[in-house]
Write an enzyme that holds these catalytic residues in place. Structure first.
Site, PDB file in Angstrom:
ATOM      1  N   HIS A 112      -3.967  10.787   6.170  1.00  0.00           N
ATOM      2  CA  HIS A 112      -2.846   9.410   6.683  1.00  0.00           C
ATOM      3  C   HIS A 112      -1.944  10.622   7.435  1.00  0.00           C
ATOM      4  CE1 HIS A 112      -0.494  12.736   4.222  1.00  0.00           C
ATOM      5  NE2 HIS A 112      -1.015  11.802   2.870  1.00  0.00           N
ATOM      6  N   GLU A 152       0.958   5.359   0.744  1.00  0.00           N
ATOM      7  CA  GLU A 152       0.247   6.608   1.070  1.00  0.00           C
ATOM      8  C   GLU A 152       0.710   7.824   0.113  1.00  0.00           C
ATOM      9  OE1 GLU A 152      -2.264   7.188   2.678  1.00  0.00           O
ATOM     10  OE2 GLU A 152      -2.209   4.839   3.457  1.00  0.00           O
ATOM     11  N   GLU A 171      -4.904  18.598   2.918  1.00  0.00           N
ATOM     12  CA  GLU A 171      -6.852  16.836   2.264  1.00  0.00           C
ATOM     13  C   GLU A 171      -5.374  15.729   2.618  1.00  0.00           C
ATOM     14  OE1 GLU A 171      -5.824  19.801   0.226  1.00  0.00           O
ATOM     15  OE2 GLU A 171      -7.918  20.751   0.780  1.00  0.00           O
ATOM     16  N   ASP A 221       1.122  -0.697  -0.679  1.00  0.00           N
ATOM     17  CA  ASP A 221       0.251   0.286  -0.055  1.00  0.00           C
ATOM     18  C   ASP A 221       0.714   1.431  -0.439  1.00  0.00           C
ATOM     19  OD1 ASP A 221      -2.533   1.297   0.262  1.00  0.00           O
ATOM     20  OD2 ASP A 221      -2.040   1.551   2.091  1.00  0.00           O
ATOM     21  N   HIS A 248      -5.145   6.608   7.758  1.00  0.00           N
ATOM     22  CA  HIS A 248      -4.134   5.805   6.785  1.00  0.00           C
ATOM     23  C   HIS A 248      -2.759   5.454   7.098  1.00  0.00           C
ATOM     24  CE1 HIS A 248      -7.863   5.408   3.951  1.00  0.00           C
ATOM     25  NE2 HIS A 248      -8.508   5.827   4.507  1.00  0.00           N
ATOM     26  N   ASP A 255      -2.281  -0.992   6.906  1.00  0.00           N
ATOM     27  CA  ASP A 255      -3.134  -0.820   5.976  1.00  0.00           C
ATOM     28  C   ASP A 255      -2.853  -2.557   4.784  1.00  0.00           C
ATOM     29  OD1 ASP A 255      -4.647   0.735   6.351  1.00  0.00           O
ATOM     30  OD2 ASP A 255      -4.447   2.293   4.669  1.00  0.00           O
TER      31      ASP A 255
END
Length: 234
Positions: free
Chosen positions: A57, A9, A52, A7, A150, A155
């Site tokens: 995260h 970010e 945002e 995963d 997140h 994740d």
């Protein structure tokens, strides 16, 4: 079979638009069982973090300021992933950023044939259901209580469990069928000896019963089924 569940970010949604990776987490599976080997790094994106993205995260400019760049970790990353299939949720997004960063380092892109997208698998196996990582964890009873924000490694670890469930559940890695299954010969069915057939029973009325019935009908007064003859006009 070795697979890598991973995963990422990022600072946003578009690598061509200037967004960059800020975290990558990878989990190694062998025969759909976690081995305990992971790869996890935070990355300085050399740009500011939009509010945002930080809300998703929690990675701030201050936190990432002293982290290394992607090119500082690329050899370690490529060594970890090797040539194994790579599993991600909405994998096209993660592959776009991973291959974008590899391209900036002058490295070949990870071939898209290695991509395994759990979002597509979930949509095929569970039509009409919710397919977010949170929803799938809830569906399969996977503890996601630590997922306040997140995080790439967390994740990836959750997704590894979801992937196993989407692939058939925990029993697939037990190796209970080491020997090939040989079909058994068809069982021999013994011949069945039928009992003698009983002659059919006769249920018609006897002559005596018919005579008694006729006498009973004759004794009825004005039965409903007898219609009088019409009276002629005078």
């Amino acid at each position: 079979m070795r697979e890598i569940v991973f995963d990422t970010e990022t600072t946003g949604l578009s690598f061509p638009g200037g967004d960059r990776l800020v975290e990558i987490g990878c989990v190694e599976l062998v025969n759909r069982v976690e081995t305990g080997r992971v790869f996890h790094v935070y990355l300085n994106p050399d740009r500011s973090m939009p509010a945002e993205a930080q809300a998703v995260h929690g990675l701030s400019d201050a936190f990432l300021a002293d982290k290394k760049r992607f090119h500082d970790h690329v050899e370690e990353l490529l060594d970890f992933i090797g040539d194994s299939p790579m599993v991600a949720h909405n994998a096209g997004f993660d592959f776009a950023f991973l291959n974008g960063e590899l391209g900036k380092c002058g490295r070949p892109a990870v071939c898209m044939t290695r991509m395994v997208d759990t979002l597509m698998i979930a949509r095929q196996r569970l039509p009409g259901a919710k397919h977010t990582l949170d929803a799938l964890c809830s569906r399969f009873g996977i503890d996601r209580s630590r997922r306040v924000l997140h995080g790439a490694l967390l994740d990836a670890q959750l997704l590894a469990q979801v992937y196993v469930e989407l692939s058939g559940g925990r029993q697939i890695g037990f190796g209970l069928m080491a020997e090939p299954v040989v079909a058994a010969e068809a069982p021999v069915i013994a011949a069945v000896t039928r009992a003698p057939t009983r002659p059919p029973r006769v249920f018609s009325a006897s002559a005596e019963e018919l005579a008694r019935h006729a006498a009973f009908i004759a004794g009825l007064k004005d039965p409903l089924w007898v219609v009088d003859a019409p009276v002629a006009a005078t």
